[in-house]
Write a protein that holds these residues in place. Structure first.
Motif, PDB file in Angstrom:
ATOM      1  N   UNK A 545       0.830  -1.204   0.000  1.00 39.51           N
ATOM      2  CA  UNK A 545       0.000   0.000   0.000  1.00 39.51           C
ATOM      3  C   UNK A 545       0.868   1.259   0.000  1.00 39.51           C
ATOM      4  N   UNK A 546       1.928   1.269   0.811  1.00 39.34           N
ATOM      5  CA  UNK A 546       2.814   2.435   0.834  1.00 39.34           C
ATOM      6  C   UNK A 546       3.511   2.614  -0.505  1.00 39.34           C
ATOM      7  N   UNK A 547       3.920   1.508  -1.130  1.00 41.28           N
ATOM      8  CA  UNK A 547       4.567   1.599  -2.438  1.00 41.28           C
ATOM      9  C   UNK A 547       3.609   2.153  -3.493  1.00 41.28           C
ATOM     10  N   UNK A 548       2.335   1.768  -3.429  1.00 41.54           N
ATOM     11  CA  UNK A 548       1.351   2.281  -4.386  1.00 41.54           C
ATOM     12  C   UNK A 548       1.090   3.769  -4.174  1.00 41.54           C
ATOM     13  N   UNK A 549       1.091   4.217  -2.929  1.00 42.64           N
ATOM     14  CA  UNK A 549       0.924   5.648  -2.662  1.00 42.64           C
ATOM     15  C   UNK A 549       2.057   6.432  -3.289  1.00 42.64           C
ATOM     16  N   UNK A 589      -6.171   2.011  -5.332  1.00 44.46           N
ATOM     17  CA  UNK A 589      -4.866   1.907  -5.962  1.00 44.46           C
ATOM     18  C   UNK A 589      -4.695   0.521  -6.589  1.00 44.46           C
ATOM     19  N   UNK A 590      -3.743   0.412  -7.486  1.00 43.63           N
ATOM     20  CA  UNK A 590      -3.540  -0.827  -8.236  1.00 43.63           C
ATOM     21  C   UNK A 590      -3.314  -2.015  -7.307  1.00 43.63           C
ATOM     22  N   UNK A 591      -4.151  -3.047  -7.460  1.00 45.05           N
ATOM     23  CA  UNK A 591      -4.002  -4.261  -6.675  1.00 45.05           C
ATOM     24  C   UNK A 591      -4.587  -4.175  -5.280  1.00 45.05           C
ATOM     25  N   UNK A 595     -10.669   1.477  -0.611  1.00 44.05           N
ATOM     26  CA  UNK A 595     -10.395   2.869  -0.969  1.00 44.05           C
ATOM     27  C   UNK A 595      -9.281   3.447  -0.098  1.00 44.05           C
ATOM     28  N   UNK A 596      -8.472   4.294  -0.735  1.00 45.43           N
ATOM     29  CA  UNK A 596      -7.376   4.967  -0.034  1.00 45.43           C
ATOM     30  C   UNK A 596      -7.495   6.461  -0.308  1.00 45.43           C
TER      31      UNK A 596
END
Length: 617
Positions: A545-549, A589-591, A595-596
């Motif tokens: 999740x942090x990498x997608x952000x 976000x992807x994968x 919701x974020x």
């Protein structure tokens, strides 16, 4: 530094007691095995480089030449690993069949450790072809914790215990081609041609010492008591290890090979805490200076150790890390950070002196069967609440057993270690930093710029209070960990604003839009030392999740993500009056199926703060 030529052509000492080294074989290049990429993150698990010599840049090649005899499978591994080979001595005209024990054990007639091998022809014939290590050599210093107190408390049992200790040490180093340089009481000073042999010896010796049948007087003493929770029992022996170029010559009194140089000093400091070898000829201008520096490095490593601990310099570990899975029994590797070991001052003129500081990154090794499983002890696990819902609860670390050590003892710790990685309450803030502002395709300029940016990122990390933690880095992409989200936000904003003052960037670079920074806080499933780098490695949805952000950010942005689980609002987080926070978007976000909310963070200017203060009134 001048080094003595290879001693392969020298006649081996006629006394078999002085012939304590494995058969010299052809040289080969051992590649440095890089860390594996982490799935879902796209980052190779690589830590910052090993320590450096401050006044003399001392970068050592990761691919060095060693004797291939070291790549034999150590004979103490189980059937799941590669089995040891039965190798014949080169000249055995009288006997065509060789006993396995003779083949694995070199002649050491003067000790109880291999008394059963004395006078056996197979060992004698093999000993004729043995020569002491030379060139690039691995030096080990060992010492017993609390030996003085043990002698005072139980002298009779201590004599028996020292015989047990010496027997184990000599059998183990014999199994791995070790050369006994000298002993001082219960302390051993050993040399190995290949670092794989040295590390295998240390790991095997720790297991044997733990399982030995110690006298009751030793087990009644605080420095020898049986502690099943920490897996300590009997003598607690520390090992300091360093590999590097050395000088060697035959000692006139003993007839044994004597070693000198910076690498010897590093190994000793590691067992007290040791450091590496100096190779700059302007510094190593005399054998006296070489001897002092080398002795201090290995002695420094030994001096940093606690009883029962194995410490090695990063250079030593990198030379064999690719062999650990198959040949070293998968030991636990733990990064201890970079440390200031010692400094030397020499006269360079009538009124001038040159001071050289020696620093090294230190690695701790623990045999797998004695290691504390951090992954089982730290983080959160799924459990069902009374209403049937799945919740995350803290793991129970009380049932996890294994060796734990306090921070190592050195003059000064220069970088964070695994013990500094955040883990309290099973929560962490993960921050990804992606370098996107290098627009020059020239490989040389890009490599130089990445080096400059790496120093900038690590300098800002260490400047935080408490410091941020670097988990891994690969080609300008960093995974970092913080104890709180506000600290990660301040780090990201400072990283961006301070870049204007960084010197050394060349070519086409976009300073204002150099980084994309993504931040997210939450629980993690588990964390522990990476099997190759020894640095903290986190697992769980929070990482992806942090990498997608970070990937969703625009160049130059510092973004915070908030997972909109039930009960979480889209209100902007408050990071204090200096930080302006605005909601940028809400998206999947992807994968990620949930919701974020993405918030853009920036430094709030003084005029804006004043206007907002008046509006609040």
């Amino acid at each position: 530094m001048t080094t003595m030529a290879n001693n392969a052509g020298r006649r081996a000492p006629s006394d078999p007691r002085r012939a304590m080294q494995s058969q010299s074989m052809r040289q080969s290049s051992v590649p440095n095995m890089g860390a594996n990429a982490r799935g879902g993150r796209g980052l190779a698990a690589m830590g910052p480089g090993a320590g450096s010599q401050r006044t003399l840049h001392n970068s050592q090649s990761n691919s060095m030449r060693f004797s291939t005899s070291a790549t034999r499978n150590p004979p103490w591994f189980d059937a799941n690993n590669a089995q040891p080979r039965n190798e014949r001595p080169r000249e055995m005209p009288e006997h065509k069949e060789v006993n396995d024990d003779d083949d694995r054990t070199m002649l050491t007639m003067s000790t109880m450790a291999t008394r059963d091998q004395a006078f056996k022809r197979g060992a004698l014939n093999k000993a004729k072809h043995l020569v002491p290590p030379s060139g690039d050599v691995t030096i080990i210093y060992t010492d017993v914790q609390g030996s003085t107190s043990l002698w005072e408390s139980c002298p009779s049992d201590m004599k028996k215990a020292q015989d047990i200790h010496d027997d184990i040490m000599r059998k183990c180093y014999t199994n791995h081609g070790g050369y006994e340089i000298t002993t001082e009481g219960d302390a051993f000073n050993l040399a190995f041609q290949h670092p794989a042999d040295a590390l295998a010896f240390a790991l095997q010796a720790q297991i044997k010492l733990y399982k030995a049948n110690w006298p009751q007087g030793i087990l009644n003493h605080p420095d020898g008591k049986n502690d099943p929770n920490l897996k300590f029992r009997g003598f607690r022996v520390r090992f300091g290890i360093h590999h590097g170029p050395i000088n060697c010559q035959i000692h006139e009194a003993t007839g044994r090979m004597a070693y000198s140089g910076e690498g010897v000093k590093v190994a000793k400091v590691c067992s007290e805490l040791l450091g590496p070898v100096c190779t700059n000829p302007s510094f190593l201008c005399s054998l006296r200076h070489v001897h002092n520096a080398l002795t201090n490095i290995q002695k420094a490593v030994e001096g940093m150790c606690h009883g029962g601990q194995i410490l090695a310099t990063m250079e030593t570990w990198k030379a064999v890390s690719g062999m650990a899975e198959r040949y070293l029994g998968r030991p636990q590797i733990l990064d201890c950070g970079e440390h200031f070991l010692f400094e030397t001052t020499i006269q360079t003129g009538a009124q001038h002196t040159t001071t050289t500081r020696y620093t090294r990154r230190i690695i701790q090794l623990v045999p797998s069967e004695l290691a504390f499983d951090f992954f089982e002890a730290r983080g959160r696990q799924e459990a069902r609440a009374q209403d049937g819902k799945v919740v995350l609860q803290l793991k129970d670390a009380s049932s996890v057993k294994g060796r734990l050590f306090p921070p190592i003892i050195s003059k000064r710790q220069l970088t964070t270690s695994f013990l500094n990685a955040p883990y309290m309450n099973g929560r962490v803030t993960i921050c990804f930093v992606y370098t996107v502002g290098l627009r020059d395709d020239d490989p040389a300029r890009r490599a130089r710029n990445l080096g400059v940016l790496g120093k900038h990122v690590r300098g800002r990390l260490l400047g935080m209070k408490p410091p941020g933690y670097e988990c891994q880095e690969d080609k300008g992409c960093w995974m970092l960990a913080f104890d709180r989200m506000v600290n990660a936000v301040f780090f990201g904003l400072q990283l961006k604003t301070a870049l204007n003052g960084v010197k050394g960037l060349v070519g086409n670079v976009d300073v204002n839009n150099m980084f994309k920074v993504g931040i997210l806080s939450g629980p993690f499933t588990s964390m522990g030392p990476h099997k190759t780098t020894g640095m903290a490695d986190y697992f769980g949805p929070i990482v992806n999740r942090a990498a997608r952000v970070a990937s969703n950010c625009k160049p130059g942005q510092v973004c915070v993500g908030t997972v909109l689980s039930p009960g979480v609002t889209t209100d902007p987080p408050d990071f204090g009056p200096q930080v302006s926070v605005r909601l940028q978007e809400i998206k999947k976000l992807k994968g990620i199926t949930i919701d974020v909310a993405i918030f853009d963070c920036s430094v709030r200017r003084a005029g804006n703060r004043q206007r907002e203060a008046k509006g609040n009134k």
